[in-house]
Design an enzyme around this catalytic site. Structure first.
Site, PDB file in Angstrom:
ATOM      1  N   CYS A  34      86.111  53.474 -12.100  1.00  0.00           N
ATOM      2  CA  CYS A  34      85.093  53.006 -11.158  1.00  0.00           C
ATOM      3  C   CYS A  34      83.803  53.799 -11.399  1.00  0.00           C
ATOM      4  O   CYS A  34      83.824  55.033 -11.370  1.00  0.00           O
ATOM      5  CB  CYS A  34      85.562  53.206  -9.727  1.00  0.00           C
ATOM      6  SG  CYS A  34      84.282  52.828  -8.503  1.00  0.00           S
ATOM      7  N   ASP A  41      90.701  52.508 -12.284  1.00  0.00           N
ATOM      8  CA  ASP A  41      91.000  51.138 -11.856  1.00  0.00           C
ATOM      9  C   ASP A  41      92.065  50.605 -12.795  1.00  0.00           C
ATOM     10  O   ASP A  41      91.999  50.824 -14.012  1.00  0.00           O
ATOM     11  CB  ASP A  41      89.760  50.239 -11.965  1.00  0.00           C
ATOM     12  CG  ASP A  41      88.841  50.372 -10.780  1.00  0.00           C
ATOM     13  OD1 ASP A  41      89.328  50.640  -9.672  1.00  0.00           O
ATOM     14  OD2 ASP A  41      87.624  50.200 -10.967  1.00  0.00           O
ATOM     15  N   VAL A  56      93.078  36.805 -32.803  1.00  0.00           N
ATOM     16  CA  VAL A  56      92.923  38.252 -32.639  1.00  0.00           C
ATOM     17  C   VAL A  56      94.242  38.942 -32.986  1.00  0.00           C
ATOM     18  O   VAL A  56      95.328  38.466 -32.635  1.00  0.00           O
ATOM     19  CB  VAL A  56      92.440  38.620 -31.218  1.00  0.00           C
ATOM     20  CG1 VAL A  56      93.487  38.321 -30.164  1.00  0.00           C
ATOM     21  CG2 VAL A  56      91.996  40.065 -31.153  1.00  0.00           C
ATOM     22  N   GLU A  57      94.141  40.035 -33.709  1.00  0.00           N
ATOM     23  CA  GLU A  57      95.310  40.814 -34.104  1.00  0.00           C
ATOM     24  C   GLU A  57      95.690  41.729 -32.935  1.00  0.00           C
ATOM     25  O   GLU A  57      94.828  42.372 -32.331  1.00  0.00           O
ATOM     26  CB  GLU A  57      94.943  41.618 -35.360  1.00  0.00           C
ATOM     27  CG  GLU A  57      96.122  42.262 -36.044  1.00  0.00           C
ATOM     28  CD  GLU A  57      96.501  43.587 -35.430  1.00  0.00           C
ATOM     29  OE1 GLU A  57      97.706  43.868 -35.353  1.00  0.00           O
ATOM     30  OE2 GLU A  57      95.604  44.345 -35.008  1.00  0.00           O
ATOM     31  N   LEU A  58      96.970  41.756 -32.596  1.00  0.00           N
ATOM     32  CA  LEU A  58      97.413  42.398 -31.354  1.00  0.00           C
ATOM     33  C   LEU A  58      97.222  43.913 -31.300  1.00  0.00           C
ATOM     34  O   LEU A  58      96.822  44.441 -30.264  1.00  0.00           O
ATOM     35  CB  LEU A  58      98.871  42.043 -31.070  1.00  0.00           C
ATOM     36  CG  LEU A  58      99.138  40.564 -30.805  1.00  0.00           C
ATOM     37  CD1 LEU A  58     100.609  40.345 -30.495  1.00  0.00           C
ATOM     38  CD2 LEU A  58      98.261  40.039 -29.689  1.00  0.00           C
ATOM     39  N   HIS A  75      84.191  45.715 -12.168  1.00  0.00           N
ATOM     40  CA  HIS A  75      85.174  44.706 -12.564  1.00  0.00           C
ATOM     41  C   HIS A  75      84.522  43.501 -13.236  1.00  0.00           C
ATOM     42  O   HIS A  75      84.988  43.024 -14.273  1.00  0.00           O
ATOM     43  CB  HIS A  75      85.964  44.219 -11.344  1.00  0.00           C
ATOM     44  CG  HIS A  75      86.734  45.301 -10.665  1.00  0.00           C
ATOM     45  ND1 HIS A  75      87.207  45.158  -9.378  1.00  0.00           N
ATOM     46  CD2 HIS A  75      87.131  46.533 -11.070  1.00  0.00           C
ATOM     47  CE1 HIS A  75      87.860  46.245  -9.024  1.00  0.00           C
ATOM     48  NE2 HIS A  75      87.823  47.098 -10.035  1.00  0.00           N
ATOM     49  N   GLU A  76      83.449  43.023 -12.641  1.00  0.00           N
ATOM     50  CA  GLU A  76      82.775  41.824 -13.159  1.00  0.00           C
ATOM     51  C   GLU A  76      82.190  42.077 -14.546  1.00  0.00           C
ATOM     52  O   GLU A  76      82.288  41.235 -15.448  1.00  0.00           O
ATOM     53  CB  GLU A  76      81.663  41.393 -12.193  1.00  0.00           C
ATOM     54  CG  GLU A  76      82.145  41.025 -10.808  1.00  0.00           C
ATOM     55  CD  GLU A  76      82.398  42.221  -9.864  1.00  0.00           C
ATOM     56  OE1 GLU A  76      82.786  41.974  -8.707  1.00  0.00           O
ATOM     57  OE2 GLU A  76      82.214  43.390 -10.278  1.00  0.00           O
TER      58      GLU A  76
END
Length: 124
Positions: A34, A41, A56-58, A75-76
């Site tokens: 935060c 968070d 995307v490669e994991l 968060h946004e």
């Protein structure tokens, strides 16, 4: 040598680029900080996308998400930034990221961000 956080997202060729198929991932251990309090968070990220030419490669995704562990972010902002980075790396036909943050201050927050290639419609 142990893995380290990284902002680099790696990709690989889509094995079936002629077909619209959905790739879904649930990532239950996302953390950031935060920016107001410095407290951690925690969130579960739900990623869904229809690849075009790249997926995307994991492991790189895991290390990329790990890089946010000590970063302050609302968060946004962090949800939209992650989506933007994934879109930039993979250039999907469609991508949706939902970030379900754990309760903080008695409030549960979910942020949903989407990317849709112009003219592409989500199939049923």
């Amino acid at each position: 040598m142990p893995s380290r956080p990284s902002k680099r997202l790696e990709t690989f060729p889509n094995p079936a680029p002629e077909r619209d198929y959905r790739i879904r991932m649930e990532i239950p251990e996302f953390t950031c900080v935060c920016p107001m309090t410095g407290q951690p968070d925690f969130a579960t990220l739900l990623l869904e996308y229809v690849a075009d030419r790249r997926c995307v490669e994991l492991k790189s995704l895991k290390l990329y998400l790990w890089s946010y562990r000590d970063e302050g972010a609302f968060h946004e902002a962090v949800t939209n930034r992650i989506l933007d980075d994934l879109v930039r790396a993979t250039r999907p036909r469609y991508m949706r990221l939902e970030a379900r943050f754990n309760v903080r201050g008695g409030i549960h927050t979910s942020v949903v961000a989407e990317h849709r290639r112009r003219g592409w419609k989500v199939g049923e």
